[in-house]
Write a protein that holds these residues in place. Structure first.
Motif, mmCIF file in Angstrom:
data_model
loop_
_atom_site.group_PDB
_atom_site.id
_atom_site.type_symbol
_atom_site.label_atom_id
_atom_site.label_comp_id
_atom_site.label_asym_id
_atom_site.label_seq_id
_atom_site.Cartn_x
_atom_site.Cartn_y
_atom_site.Cartn_z
ATOM 1 N N UNK A 164 -6.191 -4.307 -7.007
ATOM 2 C CA UNK A 164 -5.927 -4.613 -5.615
ATOM 3 C C UNK A 164 -4.548 -5.252 -5.457
ATOM 4 N N UNK A 165 -4.105 -5.273 -4.206
ATOM 5 C CA UNK A 165 -2.840 -5.916 -3.909
ATOM 6 C C UNK A 165 -3.029 -6.877 -2.754
ATOM 7 N N UNK A 166 -2.493 -8.069 -2.913
ATOM 8 C CA UNK A 166 -2.494 -9.066 -1.856
ATOM 9 C C UNK A 166 -1.444 -8.638 -0.830
ATOM 10 N N UNK A 167 -1.883 -8.273 0.348
ATOM 11 C CA UNK A 167 -0.960 -7.724 1.346
ATOM 12 C C UNK A 167 -0.130 -8.811 2.024
ATOM 13 N N UNK A 168 -0.465 -10.068 1.721
ATOM 14 C CA UNK A 168 0.316 -11.170 2.270
ATOM 15 C C UNK A 168 1.486 -11.518 1.352
ATOM 16 N N UNK A 169 1.215 -11.543 0.047
ATOM 17 C CA UNK A 169 2.248 -11.924 -0.927
ATOM 18 C C UNK A 169 2.846 -10.743 -1.663
ATOM 19 N N UNK A 170 2.144 -9.606 -1.639
ATOM 20 C CA UNK A 170 2.589 -8.438 -2.397
ATOM 21 C C UNK A 170 2.211 -8.499 -3.868
ATOM 22 N N UNK A 171 1.435 -9.508 -4.269
ATOM 23 C CA UNK A 171 1.065 -9.657 -5.668
ATOM 24 C C UNK A 171 -0.053 -8.673 -6.033
ATOM 25 N N UNK A 172 0.190 -7.806 -7.033
ATOM 26 C CA UNK A 172 -0.831 -6.850 -7.445
ATOM 27 C C UNK A 172 -1.672 -7.374 -8.603
ATOM 28 N N UNK A 173 -2.898 -6.914 -8.678
ATOM 29 C CA UNK A 173 -3.775 -7.172 -9.820
ATOM 30 C C UNK A 173 -4.322 -5.835 -10.279
ATOM 31 N N UNK A 192 2.251 -1.152 -4.347
ATOM 32 C CA UNK A 192 3.326 -1.764 -3.568
ATOM 33 C C UNK A 192 2.989 -1.684 -2.086
ATOM 34 N N UNK A 193 3.844 -2.316 -1.286
ATOM 35 C CA UNK A 193 3.612 -2.394 0.154
ATOM 36 C C UNK A 193 4.906 -2.149 0.918
ATOM 37 N N UNK A 194 4.758 -1.701 2.148
ATOM 38 C CA UNK A 194 5.821 -1.805 3.149
ATOM 39 C C UNK A 194 5.127 -2.358 4.393
ATOM 40 N N UNK A 195 5.184 -3.669 4.544
ATOM 41 C CA UNK A 195 4.445 -4.297 5.639
ATOM 42 C C UNK A 195 5.025 -3.927 7.002
ATOM 43 N N UNK A 198 -4.572 -6.378 11.601
ATOM 44 C CA UNK A 198 -3.387 -7.024 11.034
ATOM 45 C C UNK A 198 -3.331 -6.727 9.543
ATOM 46 N N UNK A 199 -2.353 -5.918 9.169
ATOM 47 C CA UNK A 199 -2.274 -5.391 7.795
ATOM 48 C C UNK A 199 -2.252 -6.489 6.747
ATOM 49 N N UNK A 200 -1.511 -7.543 7.027
ATOM 50 C CA UNK A 200 -1.344 -8.599 6.022
ATOM 51 C C UNK A 200 -2.536 -9.552 5.940
ATOM 52 N N UNK A 201 -3.549 -9.300 6.731
ATOM 53 C CA UNK A 201 -4.706 -10.187 6.734
ATOM 54 C C UNK A 201 -5.804 -9.823 5.754
ATOM 55 N N UNK A 202 -5.688 -8.662 5.124
ATOM 56 C CA UNK A 202 -6.773 -8.169 4.276
ATOM 57 C C UNK A 202 -6.196 -7.517 3.025
ATOM 58 N N UNK A 203 -6.785 -7.845 1.874
ATOM 59 C CA UNK A 203 -6.361 -7.220 0.628
ATOM 60 C C UNK A 203 -6.675 -5.725 0.634
ATOM 61 N N UNK A 204 -5.875 -4.978 -0.106
ATOM 62 C CA UNK A 204 -6.097 -3.541 -0.233
ATOM 63 C C UNK A 204 -6.413 -3.201 -1.686
ATOM 64 N N UNK A 205 -7.445 -2.411 -1.852
ATOM 65 C CA UNK A 205 -7.868 -1.981 -3.175
ATOM 66 C C UNK A 205 -7.575 -0.501 -3.380
ATOM 67 N N UNK A 206 -7.529 -0.108 -4.641
ATOM 68 C CA UNK A 206 -7.395 1.302 -5.006
ATOM 69 C C UNK A 206 -8.553 1.670 -5.938
#
Lengths: 113, 119
Positions: free
Chosen positions: B50-59, B71-74, B28-36
């Motif tokens: 990283x980006x919060x894949x649930x909210x789309x908020x990047x850090x 960014x994301x395209x969920x 489930x894509x939105x269940x785990x943060x993604x890092x670069x």
């Protein structure tokens, strides 16, 4: 930021011999509330992404051979390969995930002597 | 199985922009943060943020603000890294990496995308 320093930068070990890589953090990565060290080890072979070997400083990832072991606590950690195999030639990185920013060691290049 | 597949190598001129994609499957894509993570030629690993894949908020990590956008395209389980105003020193392999189920170690990683900036 927590600075991760690995030693040595490179290491040559004969096949079948033990390899030891050290990682030192500038601050403790031990959470005393749960007694977990927020330290992981990765292996990277040429042209490949890093592969997770160890997390919580000493827990081997599923599928990782038991010749790989992690130890240490607080600020000083060690990755040991008990008997070097040809396929273990790679660069090894430690990573702290205790606090942001996440930081990696500079890497240790392990070669076959 | 859990897998991250990144877009192919890019050759760009200085000043151009590039968008790297990272398509996730097997979870489930939105269940785990993604890092670069960036790796310059012959160099070590550098966490970009990283980006919060649930909210789309990047850090963004220090040094990766301004020209770098996560960014994301969920709807297609895909994360993106866009870099604008490319410079020669942006030449590197860029990896996406998912956090684990239990904490912030990274597993799995994408295969990496080589971005080369050259005139």
């Amino acid at each position: 930021d927590i600075v991760m320093t690995q030693s040595p930068d490179s290491l040559a070990v004969s096949l079948g011999e033990r390899a030891t890589i050290n990682c030192k953090s500038s601050q403790s990565v031990l959470d005393s509330s749960n007694n977990n060290n927020y330290l992981a080890w990765y292996q990277q072979k040429p042209g490949q992404p890093p592969k997770l070997l160890i997390y919580w400083a000493s827990i081997r990832e599923s599928g990782v051979p038991d010749r790989f072991s992690g130890s240490g606590s607080g600020t000083d950690f060690t990755l040991t390969i008990s008997s070097l195999q040809a396929e273990d030639v790679a660069v090894y990185y430690c990573q702290q995930y205790y606090s942001s920013p996440i930081t990696f060691g500079q890497g240790t290049r392990l070669e076959n002597k | 199985q859990v897998q991250l597949v990144q877009s192919g190598s890019e050759l760009k001129k200085p000043g151009a922009s590039v968008k790297v994609s990272c398509k996730a499957s097997g979870y489930t894509f939105t269940g785990y943060a993604m890092n670069w993570v960036r790796q310059a030629p012959g160099q070590g690993l550098e966490w970009m943020g990283w980006i919060n894949t649930n909210t789309g908020n990047p850090t963004y990590a220090q040094g990766f603000t301004g020209r770098f956008v996560f960014s994301l395209d969920t709807s297609v389980s895909t994360a993106y890294l866009q870099i604008s105003g490319l410079k020669a020193e942006d030449t590197a392999v860029y990896y996406c990496a998912r956090v684990s189920s239990f904490n912030n170690w990274f597993d799995p990683w994408g295969q990496g995308t080589l971005v080369t900036v050259s005139s």
